[in-house]
Design a protein around this motif. Structure first.
Motif, short mmCIF file in Angstrom:
data_model
loop_
_atom_site.label_atom_id
_atom_site.label_comp_id
_atom_site.label_asym_id
_atom_site.label_seq_id
_atom_site.Cartn_x
_atom_site.Cartn_y
_atom_site.Cartn_z
N VAL A 145 0.75 -1.26 -0.07
CA VAL A 145 -0.03 -0.07 -0.01
C VAL A 145 1.02 1.17 -0.11
N VAL A 146 0.66 2.26 -0.97
CA VAL A 146 1.49 3.28 -1.31
C VAL A 146 0.81 4.36 -0.10
N ASP A 174 -8.74 4.56 -9.37
CA ASP A 174 -9.41 3.28 -8.78
C ASP A 174 -8.82 2.92 -7.43
N ARG A 175 -7.53 3.30 -7.05
CA ARG A 175 -7.13 2.77 -5.92
C ARG A 175 -6.80 3.52 -4.74
N LEU A 176 -7.24 4.70 -4.92
CA LEU A 176 -7.04 5.87 -3.96
C LEU A 176 -8.18 5.89 -2.78
N LEU A 177 -7.84 5.82 -1.62
CA LEU A 177 -8.89 6.01 -0.47
C LEU A 177 -8.47 7.03 0.31
N ARG A 178 -9.42 8.07 0.86
CA ARG A 178 -9.01 8.84 1.89
C ARG A 178 -9.54 8.46 3.26
N LEU A 179 -8.73 8.67 4.18
CA LEU A 179 -9.24 8.56 5.78
C LEU A 179 -9.72 9.75 6.23
N PRO A 180 -10.60 9.67 7.51
CA PRO A 180 -11.13 10.78 7.94
C PRO A 180 -9.86 11.72 8.39
N PHE A 181 -10.13 13.16 8.26
CA PHE A 181 -9.43 14.00 8.37
C PHE A 181 -9.89 15.18 8.65
N TYR A 182 -10.07 15.93 9.86
CA TYR A 182 -10.62 16.96 10.02
C TYR A 182 -10.09 17.60 11.55
N GLU A 228 6.60 22.15 1.20
CA GLU A 228 6.08 22.29 2.42
C GLU A 228 4.63 22.06 2.11
N GLN A 229 4.02 20.84 2.88
CA GLN A 229 2.44 20.61 2.27
C GLN A 229 1.67 21.32 3.15
N ALA A 230 0.37 21.39 2.79
CA ALA A 230 -0.52 22.01 3.49
C ALA A 230 -1.68 21.44 4.54
N TYR A 231 -1.23 19.88 4.57
CA TYR A 231 -1.98 19.21 5.38
C TYR A 231 -3.07 18.91 5.16
N HIS A 232 -3.69 18.85 3.78
CA HIS A 232 -4.95 19.02 3.51
C HIS A 232 -5.90 17.41 3.93
N MET A 233 -5.10 16.33 3.26
CA MET A 233 -5.83 15.22 3.62
C MET A 233 -4.96 13.98 3.67
N PHE A 234 -5.10 12.86 4.07
CA PHE A 234 -4.32 11.70 4.13
C PHE A 234 -4.92 10.61 3.21
N TYR A 235 -4.12 9.89 2.43
CA TYR A 235 -4.78 9.11 1.72
C TYR A 235 -3.75 7.99 1.42
N LEU A 236 -4.39 6.74 1.06
CA LEU A 236 -3.81 5.19 0.90
C LEU A 236 -4.18 4.88 -0.62
N LEU A 237 -3.22 4.30 -1.29
CA LEU A 237 -3.02 3.88 -2.56
C LEU A 237 -3.15 2.13 -2.53
N LEU A 238 -4.47 1.75 -2.55
CA LEU A 238 -4.13 0.21 -2.33
C LEU A 238 -3.68 -0.42 -3.64
N PRO A 239 -3.43 -1.78 -3.70
CA PRO A 239 -2.97 -2.34 -4.51
C PRO A 239 -3.97 -2.51 -5.96
N SER A 240 -5.23 -2.74 -5.50
CA SER A 240 -6.09 -2.86 -6.75
C SER A 240 -7.43 -2.14 -6.28
N VAL A 241 -8.37 -2.10 -7.33
CA VAL A 241 -9.57 -1.21 -6.82
C VAL A 241 -10.50 -2.33 -6.06
N ASP A 242 -10.46 -3.48 -6.01
CA ASP A 242 -11.10 -4.50 -5.39
C ASP A 242 -10.80 -4.44 -4.00
N GLN A 243 -9.42 -4.32 -3.46
CA GLN A 243 -8.90 -4.24 -2.33
C GLN A 243 -9.53 -2.83 -2.05
N ARG A 244 -9.19 -1.63 -2.67
CA ARG A 244 -9.78 -0.38 -2.09
C ARG A 244 -11.26 -0.46 -1.82
#
Ligand SMILES: Cc1ncc(COP(=O)(O)O)c(C=O)c1O
Length: 377
Positions: free
Chosen positions: A278-279, A349-357, A288-304
């Motif tokens: 997982v990337v 197809d592989r990106l997922l964003r986690l709760p971030f607020y 210098e990032q703005a800390y807007h979101m945190f995401y995961l790139l899963l190996p496949s759309v099915d896993q996402r």
């Protein structure tokens, strides 16, 4: 078990007090005292000659397209991996999008593809600082300057991020900000146009005010105001500006909080991700990032999809992000086809964003991380 939402707007300071002040002052239409304070704060913090609040980032982009006289037959270069507004604001003026692919690391426009996308009709390049991490602005600006093309940054995610020490939003002749509920700093719905080329400032005020010289009138520069150009209504109410000003005042606290949230996810998910291919997000050292979101790139759309369902079962809401614009119904009508932007097609197809607020607690994050690392997919 309570559900952890993907996003929740939070009161961070004097929002209620400032809204009451706006009501008491009796100026709740646009261009009031709170709008002036927001604009001055942004101008000073970012070093931008002129900032105008707008009703959304979409409207700031529309204002940019009007200001640059984008018209039928013009081409604009845009990453396929972005929100619809980045391009629809320009298509509204008759422009033809040239969708280009993204870099595999930052998911930003791939600057090495620019030269071959440019034609004699190219008018604008639209870099989008995805997740608040800067695009390669050195190459983008150099390419644009050599070809006489304007750069308009879509900085919806990037307020207070920087590229080589310079704030995002200060590179293009114009840049668009979003203050939508999902953004680090927000007022529900809102935006701003950052005007880095001062020659565009006066006409921007006119277009934003229905094509009238109302702003010059209020500054005492003309004795009556009248219709002088094309325009629309892009000015937000001072009630929204009051809310926004409270958020802007709390910017350092907000950014510190979000940095802590982001670092927590990285620290606690790094080993799990490495073991499962997982990337996690990548931020170059010069950004210098703005800390807007945190995401995961899963190996496949099915896993996402399976992870989204698994998190939902565990009371954690996660979401995917942009679908490739060149493969959307409208994108295909404008000539997009499968294979045009392979990285975009693979990533979306592989990106997922986690709760971030801003109000996400450490206990909540522990639950999110616990649920993610339990996933066996
Ligand atoms: C990259 C990008 N540009 C523009 C927008 C539109 O912003 P707004 O809702 O303020 O119009 C969004 C929305 O999230 C976005 O992600």
């Amino acid at each position: 078990m309570t559900t952890i939402p993907f996003n929740r707007p939070s009161i961070v300071g004097d929002e209620f007090r400032y809204i009451s002040e706006a009501l008491a002052q009796g100026h709740i239409s646009g261009g009031g005292p709170f709008a002036a304070r927001c604009q001055a704060l942004l101008e000073q913090q970012l070093g931008v000659p002129r900032v105008l609040l707008t009703t959304s980032c979409t409207h700031a982009l529309e204002l940019a397209a009007l200001l640059l006289d984008v018209r039928e037959g013009d081409e604009v270069i845009v990453p396929s991996f972005t929100f619809v507004s980045t391009i629809t604001a320009f298509v509204l003026r008759g422009a033809q999008p040239r969708f280009i692919d993204i870099r595999p690391d930052t998911l930003n426009l791939d600057e090495t593809l620019l030269e071959r996308a440019i034609t004699p009709r190219t008018r604008v390049i639209l870099p989008v600082h995805y997740a608040g991490v800067g695009c390669e602005m050195d190459v983008i600006l150099d390419t644009a300057t050599r070809h006489g093309i304007s750069v308009v940054e879509d900085n919806a995610h990037g307020l207070f991020g920087a590229y080589r020490g310079r704030p995002l939003g200060t590179f293009g002749c114009l840049a668009a900000q979003s203050f939508h509920e999902t953004k680090n700093i927000n007022c529900g719905e809102g935006g701003a146009l950052l005007i880095n080329d001062p020659r565009l400032a006066e006409r921007a005020e006119i277009i934003r005010e229905k094509g009238t010289n109302r702003s010059r009138f209020f500054r005492g520069l003309v004795d009556k105001y009248t219709w002088v150009d094309i325009g629309s209504s892009y000015v937000p109410s001072d009630i929204l500006a009051a809310y926004l000003y409270a958020q802007l005042e709390a910017r350092e606290r907000i950014q510190t909080t979000r940095r802590r949230l982001w670092d927590y996810y990285l620290r606690h998910l790094r080993d799990w991700a490495a073991a499962r291919n997982v990337v996690l997000p990548s931020v170059p050292a010069h950004c210098e990032q703005a800390y807007h979101m945190f995401y995961l790139l899963l190996p496949s759309v099915d896993q996402r999809q399976a992870l989204i369902a698994h998190l939902r079962e565990n009371g954690v809401m996660s979401v995917f992000h942009y679908q490739p614009l060149h493969l959307s119904e409208m994108g295909q009508r404008l000539g997009g086809k499968e294979g045009d932007c392979p990285m975009t097609e693979a990533v979306s197809d592989r990106l997922l964003r986690l709760p971030f607020y801003n109000d996400l607690t450490e206990a909540d994050q522990e639950r999110v991380v616990g649920a993610v690392t339990k996933f066996r997919g």
